[in-house]
Design a protein around this motif. Sequence first.
Motif: not given
Length: 215
Positions: A37-41, A135-137, A143-144
């Motif tokens: 999850a923390m690897e997400a852009p 921030a929500v984006k 989450a995706s």
Amino acid sequence: MNKMMSVAEAIRTRRTVRHYLPDAVPAEQLETLLALAMEAPSSWNLQDRSIVVVADPEGREGLVWASGGQPQPQEAPVMLVFVAEPQAWREDRSDVYEQARGNKAWSEEFITGFAAASTEFQQGLAERALEREYAVKDAMIAASYVMLAATELGLATSPMNGWDEDKVKKVIGIEGRDDLTIALLMSVGYAAEKRVHPGRRALERTVWREQHGAA
């Protein structure tokens, strides 16, 4: 040994599951999900999102209350609360720069220019009351990643709507924190039901070329 699932297969086979077996999620798999999850852009590499793992019965019962009695927190062994941090850009980001420097990803010149440009950009967002949206984006992208990674690991998920933000904040210990916002609740566990894909509209209904609605 099971064949590794491709990203395309994970996308096509993922379903939203509301009912779960009581089986615990192995700690190693949960840690894998969190790391992925923390690897997400993240816009400007602000990493302005965090995750609260809620696995204790008391906490999950609190999320049942916060989500109007939905079954996922009652049945799933793990709930993930994705928290957006709109004010993260105002905080010290030296650790982000130090890591990029250590990985030889960013030069000193780049870091100096990047720091100034990102601050200017975020100030512009603040003036237009768009900090929360950005921030929500970022949190939703993370989450995706979790949903697809969970599918590859044989786990089921459900991205949840229909919760009360103030109640969720109280459950996870950030009551009254206006600088933080709840982006999403997600259940994680082993499916107790089989969900059949209802299908998606044809691309001709949902994909346009160059301009929306263009023939």
